[in-house]
Design an enzyme around this catalytic site. Structure first.
Site, short mmCIF file in Angstrom:
data_model
loop_
_atom_site.label_atom_id
_atom_site.label_comp_id
_atom_site.label_asym_id
_atom_site.label_seq_id
_atom_site.Cartn_x
_atom_site.Cartn_y
_atom_site.Cartn_z
N HIS A 18 -25.60 8.79 21.62
CA HIS A 18 -26.78 8.93 20.77
C HIS A 18 -26.79 7.88 19.67
O HIS A 18 -27.54 8.02 18.69
CB HIS A 18 -26.82 10.33 20.18
CG HIS A 18 -26.91 11.38 21.26
ND1 HIS A 18 -28.09 11.80 21.78
CD2 HIS A 18 -25.93 12.02 21.94
CE1 HIS A 18 -27.85 12.69 22.74
NE2 HIS A 18 -26.54 12.83 22.85
N LYS B 145 -2.30 -10.78 2.67
CA LYS B 145 -1.37 -10.04 1.79
C LYS B 145 -0.93 -10.94 0.63
O LYS B 145 -0.88 -10.53 -0.52
CB LYS B 145 -0.10 -9.65 2.56
CG LYS B 145 -0.28 -8.58 3.60
CD LYS B 145 1.10 -8.20 4.11
CE LYS B 145 1.06 -7.50 5.43
NZ LYS B 145 2.38 -7.25 6.00
N GLU C 288 0.84 -1.21 0.00
CA GLU C 288 0.00 0.00 0.00
C GLU C 288 0.87 1.26 0.00
O GLU C 288 0.65 2.20 -0.76
CB GLU C 288 -0.90 0.04 1.24
CG GLU C 288 -2.01 -0.99 1.26
CD GLU C 288 -1.61 -2.30 1.93
OE1 GLU C 288 -0.39 -2.62 1.96
OE2 GLU C 288 -2.51 -3.02 2.38
N GLY D 157 5.90 -2.23 14.83
CA GLY D 157 5.17 -1.19 14.10
C GLY D 157 4.14 -0.47 14.96
O GLY D 157 4.05 0.76 14.96
N ARG D 158 3.38 -1.23 15.73
CA ARG D 158 2.31 -0.61 16.54
C ARG D 158 2.85 0.05 17.79
O ARG D 158 2.08 0.60 18.59
CB ARG D 158 1.24 -1.65 16.86
CG ARG D 158 1.76 -2.93 17.48
CD ARG D 158 0.71 -4.03 17.43
NE ARG D 158 1.19 -5.32 17.89
CZ ARG D 158 1.81 -6.21 17.13
NH1 ARG D 158 2.05 -5.94 15.87
NH2 ARG D 158 2.19 -7.37 17.62
#
Ligand SMILES: O=P(O)(O)OC[C@H]1O[C@H](O)[C@H](O)[C@@H](O)[C@@H]1O
Length: 557
Positions: A396, A520, A223, A279-280
């Site tokens: 709501h 992937k 990506e 990565g996170r």
């Protein structure tokens, strides 16, 4: 017994003691627990840095908490925590150390990463600060209009291209710290391979004044590379320039210098990080560059100090007062003994609109596992579905289910005593109403409204069941002074370590993510079938039929 010297979770006496305790507790109601202890509201509170956690509205007693702490001890949470901070290779399936805490270590700290060769490791702190210093100099140059593009005009727009951990962290923090950003600079984030994302992000931008920050740990993520390639084409076409223009308009944040160079970005414009940063867990590494450009290096460092405050607390606070330990154990309790499937995170702050999305990757990619560290299937629940949006909007929409649905959904309510600095007085005055809603929701979820209370209001008998609130829905309230860079760092570190605690108890590897690989690989195989009608061997009939229909809708067959 595994490497940590513990047995399987479901066979541990501490786990079984909790199961018995759960039976004894039965359907105990928070109303009873509060009635039995007039000081519960103050007693069940813990402080860390600028955060105050009220956990009194959880379905726990002193005994529950004691048993949970015993479980944590027997499960080796403290041992694993030390191993993490010491740079041992606790990410066993990838054979890597897990050292995001070194990203916020002070300049004079020594954190040695296990090189895996049995020798003493290398101190990573000097390299961390060298990169932070380079990032600071670069961010200052861009902010001051001193970083000129190919035509000599100063950069005024920054487009971060990355996905997953290379997007969610900086994008979340950029939103969270909007009040601290330089409003003259336009910072945008692109992640999706859907060309619409880049298309929209480029609207109104002048190529001569635009900088692309390509963020990718591996620099192979399809990506990101696809979007970065399209952005490069847009830039060069817009400038009417050749490849030499890339150097002034593209920087890379990565661990992979070779792939960065291959893409055509000068590695002197690369900001490095390391394989021991997941990565996170990476937005306080070089991955935070776009954020640093937006808020400035000083604010960025304040944020790192906030992370560090909670790191130190996690490492040193006694179990009774250890906030991440406590949050982690509460989740273990609800998943293990109440069958809770999900966990809601509900920040009462518009600025935290991306916070829960960020936590989804942090939590679900870390703890969405079904085999233990030994590769044996687990028989206990691991990570929950994490979800939520800012209050009061959620009230709501889906709060109906939280209040009267059939499921138990533990929730965190996050709020701030002061509105963010810089709001016009009339808008800042709305803050009390916002916070009144947070407090009211916690109260309503916990205590509900009994049939008697409903009847006493004169409600017709047939309406009573519909208007009754059973209550007993657990929440933890996190109250902080104000959403500053430091407080944001504290909040993120709190959740990082909460996720760590849970992974440690569940005996899973919280630091790999093999579960994202299969999709992937399959996407790569399927793409030629869509574009060229290529035969893909072994396609199941559902996918084959969908591919055929897609091609026909595109007029390709
Ligand atoms: O930073 P990158 O290497 O481009 O990776 C981006 C993301 O993609 C992967 O699929 C992982 O699941 C994530 O953990 C990672 O953050």
């Amino acid at each position: 017994m595994n490497a940590e010297g513990r047995g399987r979770l479901d066979r541990m006496p501490q786990w079984q003691a909790l199961a018995r305790h759960r039976e004894e507790l039965g359907e105990v109601h928070l109303r009873e627990l509060f009635a039995a202890d007039p000081r519960r509201g103050e007693r069940y509170g813990v402080r860390v840095g600028d955060l105050y956690l009220d956990y009194s509205r959880n379905l726990v007693t002193d005994e529950t908490l004691r048993l949970l702490r015993e479980l944590a001890e027997a499960a080796g949470v403290a041992r694993l925590r030390e191993a993490m901070f010491r740079g041992e290779r606790i990410n066993t399936t990838e054979d890597r150390a897990v050292l995001h805490t070194a990203l916020r270590a002070p300049r004079d700290a020594v954190v040695e990463v296990d090189a895996g060769d049995g020798e003493g490791g290398e101190n990573v702190v000097p390299a961390v600060h060298a990169v932070l210093d380079r990032m600071s100099a670069f961010a200052e140059a861009v902010r001051a209009g001193k970083w000129a593009g190919h035509t000599g005009l100063p950069i005024r727009s920054v487009v971060n291209i990355g996905i997953g951990g290379s997007d969610l962290g900086p994008a979340m923090a950029y939103e969270a710290l909007r009040a601290y950003t330089d409003r003259e600079l336009d910072v945008r984030f692109v992640s999706n391979v859907d060309g619409a994302d880049l298309h929209e992000a480029l609207q109104g931008l002048d190529p001569a004044r635009t900088l692309f920050v390509v963020a990718s740990k591996t620099f192979t993520t399809i990506e990101t590379i696809t979007n970065a390639t399209s952005a490069r084409d847009w830039l060069l076409a817009g400038l009417g320039a050749g490849r030499e223009a890339v150097a002034k308009h593209f920087v890379a944040l990565s661990t992979n210098a070779e792939a960065v160079a291959e893409f055509g970005i000068d590695t002197t414009n690369m900001f490095e990080f390391w394989d021991w940063v997941g990565g996170r867990y990476s937005y306080d590494s070089a991955i935070g560059l776009s954020l640093m450009i937006a808020i400035g290096p000083d604010r960025f460092r304040e944020m790192l100090d906030g992370f560090r405050t909670v790191d130190e607390h996690f490492r040193t606070a006694p179990p009774e007062e250890n906030a991440p330990l406590l949050l982690g154990l509460l989740g273990v309790w609800y998943g293990g003994f109440f069958g809770a499937q999900s966990h809601a995170v509900l920040p009462y702050s518009h600025y935290l609109s991306k916070f829960t999305a960020y936590l989804q990757q942090l939590d679900m990619e870390s703890n969405g596992k079904s085999v233990d560290r030994q590769g044996e299937p687990v028989s206990w629940q691991t990570g929950p579905v994490v979800w939520g949006t800012p209050g009061t909007n959620g009230q709501h929409a889906y709060f109906q289910l939280l209040h009267q649905g059939t499921r138990l959904i533990p929730a965190d309510l996050i709020g701030f005593a002061r509105p963010v600095a810089g709001l016009e007085p009339a808008l800042a005055a709305q803050h009390d109403l916002l916070m009144a809603n947070l407090f009211a929701q916690g109260q309503a979820l916990a205590f509900g409204k009994t049939e008697e209370e409903v009847r006493a209001e004169g409600v017709a008998e047939e309406q009573v069941p519909h208007r009754t609130f059973r209550g007993n829905r657990p929440t933890t309230t996190i109250l902080a002074s104000e959403l500053t860079p430091s407080v944001l760092g504290q909040l993120v570190a709190l959740y990082e370590h909460k996720v760590f605690v849970q992974g440690a108890v569940w005996d899973i590897d919280s630091f790999d993510q093999w579960g994202v690989e299969l999709g992937k690989v399959l996407a790569k195989r399927i793409e030629p079938a869509l574009t060229e009608g290529a035969e893909v061997e072994g396609l199941d009939t559902s996918t084959a039929a969908l591919v055929a229909r897609y091609r026909s809708l595109r007029g390709r067959d």
